[in-house]
Design an enzyme around this catalytic site. Structure first.
Site, PDB file in Angstrom:
ATOM      1  N   ARG A 164       1.702  -0.520   0.170  1.00  0.00           N
ATOM      2  CA  ARG A 164       1.677  -1.839  -0.492  1.00  0.00           C
ATOM      3  C   ARG A 164       1.727  -1.665  -2.009  1.00  0.00           C
ATOM      4  O   ARG A 164       1.033  -2.356  -2.752  1.00  0.00           O
ATOM      5  CB  ARG A 164       0.420  -2.638  -0.136  1.00  0.00           C
ATOM      6  CG  ARG A 164       0.289  -3.061   1.275  1.00  0.00           C
ATOM      7  CD  ARG A 164       1.439  -3.962   1.748  1.00  0.00           C
ATOM      8  NE  ARG A 164       1.317  -4.083   3.171  1.00  0.00           N
ATOM      9  CZ  ARG A 164       1.789  -3.164   4.015  1.00  0.00           C
ATOM     10  NH1 ARG A 164       2.448  -2.119   3.571  1.00  0.00           N
ATOM     11  NH2 ARG A 164       1.617  -3.295   5.305  1.00  0.00           N
ATOM     12  N   SER A 237      -2.103 -11.184   4.194  1.00  0.00           N
ATOM     13  CA  SER A 237      -3.376 -10.457   4.100  1.00  0.00           C
ATOM     14  C   SER A 237      -3.899 -10.569   2.675  1.00  0.00           C
ATOM     15  O   SER A 237      -3.184 -10.231   1.735  1.00  0.00           O
ATOM     16  CB  SER A 237      -3.176  -8.980   4.446  1.00  0.00           C
ATOM     17  OG  SER A 237      -2.732  -8.865   5.772  1.00  0.00           O
ATOM     18  N   GLU A 336      -4.475  -8.115  -2.232  1.00  0.00           N
ATOM     19  CA  GLU A 336      -3.062  -7.730  -2.076  1.00  0.00           C
ATOM     20  C   GLU A 336      -2.135  -8.641  -2.886  1.00  0.00           C
ATOM     21  O   GLU A 336      -1.199  -8.160  -3.517  1.00  0.00           O
ATOM     22  CB  GLU A 336      -2.688  -7.764  -0.584  1.00  0.00           C
ATOM     23  CG  GLU A 336      -1.274  -7.323  -0.335  1.00  0.00           C
ATOM     24  CD  GLU A 336      -0.880  -7.385   1.134  1.00  0.00           C
ATOM     25  OE1 GLU A 336      -1.506  -6.712   1.963  1.00  0.00           O
ATOM     26  OE2 GLU A 336       0.061  -8.132   1.441  1.00  0.00           O
TER      27      GLU A 336
END
Ligand SMILES: Cc1cc2nc3c(=O)[nH]c(=O)nc-3n(C[C@H](O)[C@H](O)[C@H](O)COP(=O)(O)OP(=O)(O)OC[C@H]3O[C@@H](n4cnc5c(N)ncnc54)[C@H](O)[C@@H]3O)c2cc1C
Length: 344
Positions: A164, A237, A336
């Site tokens: 990520r 998320s 995130e």
């Protein structure tokens, strides 16, 4: 290019949160995208790129400068043996591209079905799901370099992809203009790595079966955006899975009751823990929260805004969860999505 002012960013984000943009310009092709960024920079205005708004938490105060809305379109396909090289403009829908690849029999991105947003943002956090990451198929990213004032072709190594993560996540220096992906001519996907997916379709399966299975699994978790279902009004998320070095892992284990099993994966020199497991065990179950902001009733990692709330409420809930996990387990959760005009 038309310049609009006062457009609420809530209309452009999947969380439906965010105050007005001082100015907003829509870029319909690569030249307009470069021009919009360049002229905002020349005016000395803060500039924010917005694609599908699915990984953005924008504060109630909005954005004080220019928002550049990316709407450039176009896909070119080259064939070389079994390789299909796709050159895709930043404003193309990611999931439309995946659907097209599956229909054509081009393998490599089928497990990334159902991820909202646009192609240009996929390298930013190296989108991943169900055992695939976009970095596995990206061969080049063309980006406008705001420091040098030129368009540069970045190699995968130059993009510094991680979990990520990428070069683009840590700087506003680049505007991604197009992404080049190399897919394989094959009607099958595999070997698949993600246990939940393997359990549904097996280790090797037709591309269309993988796409359908992924979409079905994602729908069950509220991870396919659905205008009729507030459980999907999120930024995906909210927290990444934390990666602990051996010392931090030992400190975490020392806080557990003897014999407690917990999910973890080897990640480089460390161990990745499940953020959802930590959040649930810290006392924040599905549906936790009150009023307009809650944890999704389908997925512990998704913080949702169900309408009529404020970004401040969502951030307060995120803070409560982060602090609760830190107190219980000594592990720091990191957000995130990109936070704009708000801080955790
Ligand atoms: C229901 C749901 C499920 C999701 N599931 C997943 C998942 O499974 N896996 C996953 O990885 N993510 C997931 N996400 C997160 C999100 O969809 C991805 O990160 C997506 O790539 C964001 O694309 P976007 O166009 O909406 O980006 P935006 O939200 O518009 O922008 C995100 C960030 O990227 C920057 N940016 C956007 N476009 C560019 C560009 N062209 N050049 C440079 N910077 C740019 C923005 O300035 C911002 O900082 C999910 C989100 C939702 C709402």
């Amino acid at each position: 290019m038309e310049l609009r002012s006062g457009v609420p960013l809530a209309e452009l984000t999947t969380l439906r949160l965010g105050g007005p943009a001082h100015a907003l310009v829509e870029a319909d092709n690569a030249a307009e995208l470069v021009e919009a960024v360049r002229s905002a920079d020349e005016r000395g205005e803060p500039m924010l790129l917005v694609g599908g708004g699915s990984n953005l938490v924008v504060g109630d105060g909005g954005w004080p400068g220019t928002v550049v809305l990316i709407r450039s379109r176009g896909v070119a396909v080259e064939t070389d043996g079994d390789t299909r090289t796709l050159t895709v403009e930043a404003g193309e829908s990611w999931d439309d591209l995946v659907a097209c690849a599956v229909a054509e029999g081009w393998a490599g991105i089928e497990a990334l079905s159902g991820i909202p947003g646009l192609v240009g943002a996929t390298p930013v956090q190296n989108v991943g799901a169900y055992g695939q990451e976009v970095a596995e198929t990206i061969t080049r990213v063309d980006a406008y370099d705001r420091q040098l004032g030129t368009v540069r072709a970045l190699s995968p190594a130059g993009c510094r992809f991680g979990y990520r993560d990428s070069l683009f996540k840590h700087t506003d220096r680049y505007a991604v203009i197009r992404v080049v992906l190399a897919l394989s001519a094959s009607d099958k996907s595999g070997p698949l790595r993600y246990a939940e997916l393997v359990g549904t379709v097996g280790e090797v399966a037709p591309l269309a079966d993988v796409r359908e299975a992924v979409l079905e699994l994602r729908r069950g978790k509220g991870m396919v955006v659905d205008a009729a279902d507030p459980d999907t009004w999120s930024a995906g998320s909210f927290f990444t899975n934390p990666v602990l070095d051996p010392a931090a892992l030992a400190a975490f284990e020392a806080r557990l009751a003897p014999g407690t099993a917990y999910p973890s994966w080897v990640a480089g020199a460390g161990h990745k823990l499940s953020a959802a497991w930590l959040i649930e065990r810290a006392g924040f179950g599905k549906g936790y929260g009150a009023g307009a902001v809650r944890i999704s009733t389908k997925h512990t990692l998704a913080l949702t805004h169900r309408g009529g709330g404020r970004a401040g409420d969502l951030v307060a809930l995120a803070r409560e969860i982060r602090d609760g996990v830190a107190t219980r387990f000594g592990v720091e959760l990191r957000p995130e999505p990109r936070l704009v005009g708000v801080a955790l």
